[in-house]
Design an enzyme around this catalytic site. Structure first.
Site, short mmCIF file in Angstrom:
data_model
loop_
_atom_site.label_atom_id
_atom_site.label_comp_id
_atom_site.label_asym_id
_atom_site.label_seq_id
_atom_site.Cartn_x
_atom_site.Cartn_y
_atom_site.Cartn_z
N SER A 588 0.83 -1.19 0.00
CA SER A 588 0.00 0.00 0.00
C SER A 588 0.88 1.25 0.00
CB SER A 588 -0.95 -0.04 1.20
OG SER A 588 -1.96 0.92 1.07
N ASP A 676 -9.13 -5.74 -4.86
CA ASP A 676 -8.70 -4.58 -4.08
C ASP A 676 -9.49 -3.34 -4.51
OD1 ASP A 676 -7.38 -2.61 -2.69
OD2 ASP A 676 -5.37 -3.19 -3.33
N HIS A 708 -7.41 -5.81 -0.58
CA HIS A 708 -6.21 -5.01 -0.34
C HIS A 708 -5.24 -5.69 0.63
CE1 HIS A 708 -3.80 -1.41 -0.45
NE2 HIS A 708 -3.92 -1.20 0.84
#
Length: 733
Positions: A588, A676, A708
């Site tokens: 991320s 995601d 995610h």
């Protein structure tokens, strides 16, 4: 001298299998107190754990119970009661206030492969109620996650409160043929009684889009408060909640006169809510006797985690400002039920005074957090790079630590009942252990005495330490000068001869989150393989004061990148590590930083592994569930009605790793989750194609059915193995 690193895929897989069997401790419940015929007291502690089952490719949940003999001030004897038992199909469970009953939300598959939800009530030794919620069709699926979900007993133990998706009218095509009507003499009475026979379908609605709450909350759109009458099995969907509000985190008000809940605004549309404690929300009360809804808190802020005191007089909750960074330093607020006065118990802490309290950074307050005196609250929160247990006096605002003098590591409160504390403790080299203690009287909190219920052997050959760093003068933020940050360094400690292990750098995601000195599977496994691991809490991380958080928006891709690089250079200078074998790993925003680092400092890193990385904020803003994140972190205010702005898009691209892709030399492994919603996989694909076009070695792993977090057991295990082998190959270990 180079250090030996584990290279065999079979040995690496065996190591991962061994460490993945260390269970994580998720919850605990304290049973009723029993007094023996000799005057002694004991109670039962029920705990739930989970661990990976690689053969079944799933996370298994199991319970274990413990007996605690005590005198209400100290623990006389403690020990396990029986062996572990796997828990099947439980989504939620909750003991009644007296401990005599237990409610369980369970999913079960039918013979036709369909999944149904059942709400069960158990007494001491049998199931006394099982309600098929799916068949009743009063609502959609029950919410089992902690964002909205709850399962709350009324104080009288006659009703159960929960949150479920509001039932939608059935939809059908404009061209749906009608079935021939049956005469009353031929109709099957049971068929006619079924709800689907009574409901009239709405034509042309089957393709209407329904906005939901984004990543990890897909399909959760319009939550409703629902009540089960335990005696009659009747289910009611509560009315009175404003239409522009999504309710959740509900509980029964004092006297069972109504329901208190958190309501999130969902107009003009829903933004992603997972890990976003900055969404406009407020505390509400639905009065069931008068059918009206009342606002209990400020309606311009973001609130969550309301908790009612044992004497049913006060409610504490957490509060943030709206928009801005997704997670911030929070206020602890308190609402008095009878005087209707709201007070601030603890305010936002801009900066930490030397060695003092740094503020509250909670995803949620513990479900039970009040001391028996209905005056003190116990919570766990990051304090720099440690997670500590703190006691807050709600009348004076004083804060005391229950863990400051203990072993270095991180703590989490699982529950407190009748002042018996149940907590989890772990370190980067020691998996979670279960500890209990009695909360001392007010003013004597540091005298707490912890007893370990479940001893765990630390993982051998891992040494670790927390390092404090001060950015050099040229890297100071002129608006927020004097801020510092920390890093956690894990090193292999096997053997005494000089050796230089390769280094794996791991900046966390968020960016407004924190890596605490706690058990983390992947860093521990890499360290056991022979890598040193550097986990960096750069400026912008939680736990260091609100100024630290506020310093980063508008400076991403610069301040955070320079903090990580400065930390890496310092560690390479000061520790016996191999500067020619350095890799960076991140997910991320951690992936955002990893891609920045290999572009801005191509001479430092020889390999890179990223999971669902942000690579182009300009292209992400139109496809993510959190468009406000892109604007905020780039330094712009967010407005839901904002139109595309070329200048802002240019600035977002300028702050993104894609700007530096032409300078990348390190081979890159990408891991993307097909589902995601937070950082859509198109981001990683965009970077992959840019690397391939420039002849940089790149490999892409595509995990179907994963969002995610890439938290599916199969995805986690496969991801670790591919990461380990990629590092071995490209660091030439």
């Amino acid at each position: 001298m180079e250090s030996p690193v584990l290279r065999s895929p079979e040995e690496i897989a065996a190591l991962y299998r061994e460490l993945s069997q260390c269970p994580s401790l998720s919850s605990a419940c304290i049973g009723p107190e029993v007094t023996t015929q000799y005057g002694g007291k004991y109670c039962n502690i029920y705990t739930e754990w989970s661990q990976q089952d690689l053969e079944r490719a799933e996370s298994v949940k199991f319970c274990r119970q413990y007996l605690i003999f005590h005198d209400s001030q100290a623990i006389v004897y403690s020990g396990p009661s029986g062996t572990c038992t796997e828990i099947k199909g439980e989504l939620l469970s909750r003991e009644s206030p007296s401990g005599a009953l237990k409610a369980v939300l369970r999913k079960a598959s039918t013979g036709k492969g369909e999944e149904k939800q059942f709400l069960e009530v158990w007494d001491q030794n049998r199931k006394v109620k099982s309600v098929n919620l799916t068949a009743l069709e009063k609502h959609g699926n029950v919410y089992e996650e902690d964002q909205f979900g709850c399962l709350a007993w009324s104080h009288s133990e006659t009703h159960l409160l929960y949150v479920a998706e509001r039932k939608r009218p059935k939809a059908e095509s404009f061209f749906q043929s009608k079935a021939p009507e049956l005469s009353s003499g031929c109709a099957d009475e049971e068929e006619l009684a079924r709800p689907e026979k009574r409901d009239k379908a709405v034509k042309g609605e089957q393709f209407v889009y329904h906005d939901d709450w984004g990543e990890a909350l897909v399909g959760k759109s319009v939550p409703a408060l629902c009540v089960l009458d335990v005696e009659s099995s009747n289910i009611s969907v509560l009315e009175g909640v404003p239409e522009h509000i999504s309710p959740g985190q509900a509980f029964w008000s004092p006297g069972d006169t109504g329901v208190v809940f958190v309501g999130w605004w969902h107009e003009p549309f829903r933004l992603g809510l997972r890990h976003c404690t900055n969404r406009r929300s407020a505390l509400f009360y639905v009065d069931l006797t008068q059918g009206r809804c009342e606002l209990l808190s400020d309606d311009t802020q973001a609130v969550w985690s309301p908790r009612l005191s044992p004497d049913q007089c006060r409610i504490v909750y957490l509060e943030n400002g709206t928009l801005g960074p997704h997670q911030q330093c929070s206020r602890l607020r308190m609402y008095d039920w009878y005087t209707k006065v709201t007070s601030t118990v603890l305010d936002v802490v801009p900066r930490q005074s030397q060695g003092q309290f740094t503020g509250i950074y909670c995803a949620a307050l513990p479900g039970l957090c009040w001391a028996a005196d209905s005056r003190r609250v116990v919570l766990d929160t990051a304090q720099r790079s440690r997670q500590e247990l703190l006691v807050v006096d709600t009348l004076t605002g004083s804060v005391s630590s229950l863990t400051a003098g203990t072993l270095l590591g991180s703590w989490a409160l699982l529950t407190i009942d009748r002042d018996l504390l149940v907590a989890r403790f772990s370190t980067p080299s020691c998996p979670p252990t279960l500890k209990v203690a009695f909360l001392p009287g007010a003013g004597h909190e540091p005298q707490v005495s912890w007893v370990c219920l479940e001893e765990v052997t630390p993982v051998p050959d891992i040494s670790w330490a927390i390092r404090a760093l001060q950015p050099p003068p040229e890297q100071q933020n002129p608006q927020y000068e004097g801020l510092d940050f920390e890093a956690i360094l894990l090193q292999p400690s096997k053997g005494l001869e000089p050796r230089k292990p390769p280094l794996v750098v791991m900046p966390h995601g968020g960016p407004h989150s924190v890596s605490t000195a706690s058990w983390m599977l992947n860093p521990a496994a890499l360290c056991r393989m022979g890598f040193a691991v550097l986990i960096v809490n750069y400026r912008g991380s939680l736990g260091f004061g609100q100024d630290n958080i506020a310093s980063l928006p508008g400076h991403v891709g610069c301040q955070d990148v320079k903090d990580v690089q400065y930390c890496v250079e310092r560690v390479l200078q000061e520790e016996p590590l191999d500067a020619a074998r350095v890799a960076v790993v991140g997910g991320s925003h951690g992936g955002f930083l990893a891609c920045h680092l290999i572009g801005q400092y191509p001479g430092t890193y020889q390999a890179c592994v990223v999971r669902n990385p942000v690579v182009n904020m300009a292209s992400m803003i139109s496809s993510t569930d959190i468009p406000d994140w892109c604007a905020t972190e780039a330094g712009f205010p967010y407005a839901p009605d904002a139109l595309p702005d070329p200048a802002r898009w240019a600035e977002m691209l300028h702050k993104s790793p894609m700007q530096y892709v032409a300078q990348v030399r390190a081979p890159v492994l990408l891991m993307l989750g097909e589902e995601d919603r937070r950082v859509p996989p198109k981001q990683g694909q965009e970077y992959y194609r840019a690397l391939k076009a420039r002849g940089i070695p790149a490999r892409l792993l595509w995990y179907t059915g994963n969002n995610h977090a890439l938290s599916g057991v199969e995805a986690e295990a496969d991801g670790f193995m591919n990461m380990a082998l990629w590092l071995l190959q490209h660091l030439r270990c």
